[in-house]
Scaffold this active site. Structure first.
Site, PDB file in Angstrom:
ATOM      1  N   HIS A 131       0.844  -1.203   0.000  1.00 28.25           N
ATOM      2  CA  HIS A 131       0.000   0.000   0.000  1.00 28.25           C
ATOM      3  C   HIS A 131       0.874   1.246   0.000  1.00 28.25           C
ATOM      4  O   HIS A 131       2.055   1.184   0.335  1.00 28.25           O
ATOM      5  CB  HIS A 131      -0.917   0.034   1.237  1.00 28.25           C
ATOM      6  CG  HIS A 131      -2.122  -0.854   1.102  1.00 28.25           C
ATOM      7  ND1 HIS A 131      -2.106  -2.173   1.477  1.00 28.25           N
ATOM      8  CD2 HIS A 131      -3.365  -0.605   0.621  1.00 28.25           C
ATOM      9  CE1 HIS A 131      -3.300  -2.704   1.246  1.00 28.25           C
ATOM     10  NE2 HIS A 131      -4.082  -1.783   0.714  1.00 28.25           N
ATOM     11  N   LYS A 135      -0.644   4.977   4.580  1.00 30.33           N
ATOM     12  CA  LYS A 135      -1.543   4.044   5.276  1.00 30.33           C
ATOM     13  C   LYS A 135      -1.114   3.904   6.734  1.00 30.33           C
ATOM     14  O   LYS A 135       0.059   3.692   7.036  1.00 30.33           O
ATOM     15  CB  LYS A 135      -1.529   2.685   4.570  1.00 30.33           C
ATOM     16  CG  LYS A 135      -2.535   1.711   5.144  1.00 30.33           C
ATOM     17  CD  LYS A 135      -2.796   0.536   4.228  1.00 30.33           C
ATOM     18  CE  LYS A 135      -3.720  -0.489   4.855  1.00 30.33           C
ATOM     19  NZ  LYS A 135      -5.056   0.045   5.184  1.00 30.33           N
TER      20      LYS A 135
HETATM   21  P1  NAD Z   1      -7.052   9.572   4.491  1.00 29.69           P
HETATM   22  O1  NAD Z   1      -6.008   9.732   5.546  1.00 29.69           O
HETATM   23  O2  NAD Z   1      -6.828  10.153   3.137  1.00 29.69           O
HETATM   24  O3  NAD Z   1      -8.440  10.153   5.025  1.00 29.69           O
HETATM   25  C1  NAD Z   1      -8.894   9.947   6.341  1.00 29.69           C
HETATM   26  C2  NAD Z   1      -9.832  11.056   6.666  1.00 29.69           C
HETATM   27  O4  NAD Z   1     -10.382  10.860   7.975  1.00 29.69           O
HETATM   28  C3  NAD Z   1      -9.192  12.455   6.660  1.00 29.69           C
HETATM   29  O5  NAD Z   1     -10.025  13.310   5.912  1.00 29.69           O
HETATM   30  C4  NAD Z   1      -9.242  12.861   8.130  1.00 29.69           C
HETATM   31  O6  NAD Z   1      -9.400  14.253   8.255  1.00 29.69           O
HETATM   32  C5  NAD Z   1     -10.488  12.129   8.558  1.00 29.69           C
HETATM   33  N1  NAD Z   1     -10.695  12.106   9.987  1.00 29.69           N
HETATM   34  C6  NAD Z   1      -9.814  12.219  10.994  1.00 29.69           C
HETATM   35  N2  NAD Z   1     -10.470  12.252  12.167  1.00 29.69           N
HETATM   36  C7  NAD Z   1     -11.781  12.125  11.879  1.00 29.69           C
HETATM   37  C8  NAD Z   1     -12.973  12.069  12.660  1.00 29.69           C
HETATM   38  N3  NAD Z   1     -12.942  12.196  13.991  1.00 29.69           N
HETATM   39  N4  NAD Z   1     -14.163  11.864  12.036  1.00 29.69           N
HETATM   40  C9  NAD Z   1     -14.210  11.759  10.721  1.00 29.69           C
HETATM   41  N5  NAD Z   1     -13.120  11.839   9.931  1.00 29.69           N
HETATM   42  C10 NAD Z   1     -11.932  12.017  10.514  1.00 29.69           C
HETATM   43  O7  NAD Z   1      -7.328   8.000   4.397  1.00 29.69           O
HETATM   44  P2  NAD Z   1      -8.037   7.205   3.202  1.00 29.69           P
HETATM   45  O8  NAD Z   1      -6.996   6.716   2.245  1.00 29.69           O
HETATM   46  O9  NAD Z   1      -9.190   7.995   2.699  1.00 29.69           O
HETATM   47  O10 NAD Z   1      -8.512   5.896   3.981  1.00 29.69           O
HETATM   48  C11 NAD Z   1      -9.439   6.004   5.065  1.00 29.69           C
HETATM   49  C12 NAD Z   1      -9.627   4.618   5.690  1.00 29.69           C
HETATM   50  O11 NAD Z   1     -10.226   3.733   4.721  1.00 29.69           O
HETATM   51  C13 NAD Z   1      -8.337   3.908   6.128  1.00 29.69           C
HETATM   52  O12 NAD Z   1      -8.580   3.202   7.322  1.00 29.69           O
HETATM   53  C14 NAD Z   1      -8.049   2.933   4.971  1.00 29.69           C
HETATM   54  O13 NAD Z   1      -7.319   1.788   5.393  1.00 29.69           O
HETATM   55  C15 NAD Z   1      -9.456   2.540   4.609  1.00 29.69           C
HETATM   56  N6  NAD Z   1      -9.661   2.005   3.255  1.00 29.69           N
HETATM   57  C16 NAD Z   1     -10.588   1.007   3.139  1.00 29.69           C
HETATM   58  C17 NAD Z   1     -10.908   0.514   1.900  1.00 29.69           C
HETATM   59  C18 NAD Z   1     -12.014  -0.523   1.803  1.00 29.69           C
HETATM   60  O14 NAD Z   1     -12.411  -0.894   0.685  1.00 29.69           O
HETATM   61  N7  NAD Z   1     -12.539  -0.999   2.934  1.00 29.69           N
HETATM   62  C19 NAD Z   1     -10.279   1.005   0.750  1.00 29.69           C
HETATM   63  C20 NAD Z   1      -9.339   2.018   0.900  1.00 29.69           C
HETATM   64  C21 NAD Z   1      -9.042   2.532   2.158  1.00 29.69           C
END
Ligand code: NAD
Length: 234
Positions: A131, A135
């Site tokens: 990744h 991450k």
């Molecule tokens: P990212 O770091 O780009 O975004 C995370 C977001 O969460 C940011 O906007 C941050 O400001 C926000 N955040 C922080 N505190 C928060 C709160 N209290 N309430 C709401 N939002 C808050 O990360 P990303 O790449 O968008 O990934 C997010 C999550 O999704 C990760 O855990 C990643 O592993 C997961 N993910 C899952 C899948 C899936 O298919 N299940 C696919 C990709 C990523």
């Protein structure tokens, strides 16, 4: 459908685009700078935030009876707590370590292969995930689901991040390389040959589309579901 986006980072922004293309509206976006919001303005919430805030986000939705789809990884030690809360409140909840259609097919393929390999002790299984460098958790939620699929269908008992010399442990190697959306390999290696199955995400659109489809599917239901229910596979 009026959607609350809990987490407005890389995934939240792609989910927004796909939801708008499918005729939905985004009524709430939440990131770490949001001080307060009223979740009851939304028909459904999609949480792609961060491991340390996912449980608070999901609980808030369940307590307010707003169906919630969560793709955030790295918080699964509290999964059973969320399942109990959802049942108690008769709300609706889906978590998937990976929302892409291709990966959910890959999960099923992994289970079938594990079963076929389970009596062939000359093969050792190992997993590798790659990744992007931002991450926060390792191994990935997807790699954990793959390891669980192997464990349920073989004599392996648990998984371990890094190398393992124990024959009952599935080793998972987690690599972090700039700009990789998500690659997963399951390898069976013997002295004479190797079998590998692999899934490579080219971008984040597949995860986002799966999450929006799950949200559309969840509206009007109560209970705890998985992507197998949404996609009618497995
Ligand atoms: P990212 O770091 O780009 O975004 C995370 C977001 O969460 C940011 O906007 C941050 O400001 C926000 N955040 C922080 N505190 C928060 C709160 N209290 N309430 C709401 N939002 C808050 O990360 P990303 O790449 O968008 O990934 C997010 C999550 O999704 C990760 O855990 C990643 O592993 C997961 N993910 C899952 C899948 C899936 O298919 N299940 C696919 C990709 C990523």
């Amino acid at each position: 459908m009026k959607i609350a986006l809990l987490g407005y980072g890389r995934m939240g922004k792609v989910i927004e685009q796909i939801a708008l293309q499918r005729g939905h509206s985004i009524v709430i976006t939440v990131d770490e700078n949001t001080s307060s919001y009223d979740i009851t303005q939304a028909d459904v919430a999609i949480d792609f935030s961060a491991p340390m805030v996912a449980v608070a986000n999901i609980s808030n939705c369940i307590n307010n009876n707003i169906p919630v789809v969560s793709g955030t990884t790295g918080w699964l030690d509290s999964y059973e707590k969320m399942v109990c809360l959802c049942k108690e409140k008769e709300s609706a909840f889906i978590y998937a370590s990976n929302f892409s259609l291709g990966v959910n097919i890959f999960f099923e393929l992994n289970k079938v292969l594990a079963k076929m390999m389970s009596n062939l002790s000359q093969y050792n299984v190992s997993l590798e995930e790659i990744h992007h460098t931002q991450k926060l958790d390792a191994p990935s939620g997807t790699a954990i689901t793959l390891a669980e699929g192997v464990i349920e269908n073989s004599n392996y008992i648990n998984w371990k991040l890094g190398n393992s010399k124990k024959s009952h442990e599935v080793p998972i190697e987690a690599k972090r390389i700039e700009n990789v959306p998500g690659t997963h390999d399951v390898n069976y290696n013997s002295e004479v040959d190797a079998i590998n199955i692999s899934h490579t995400a080219h971008n984040r659109n597949g995860f986002a589309l799966g999450a929006v489809i799950a949200a559309e599917w969840l509206i009007g239901k109560s209970g705890v579901y998985t992507m197998n229910d949404v996609l009618n596979i497995g």
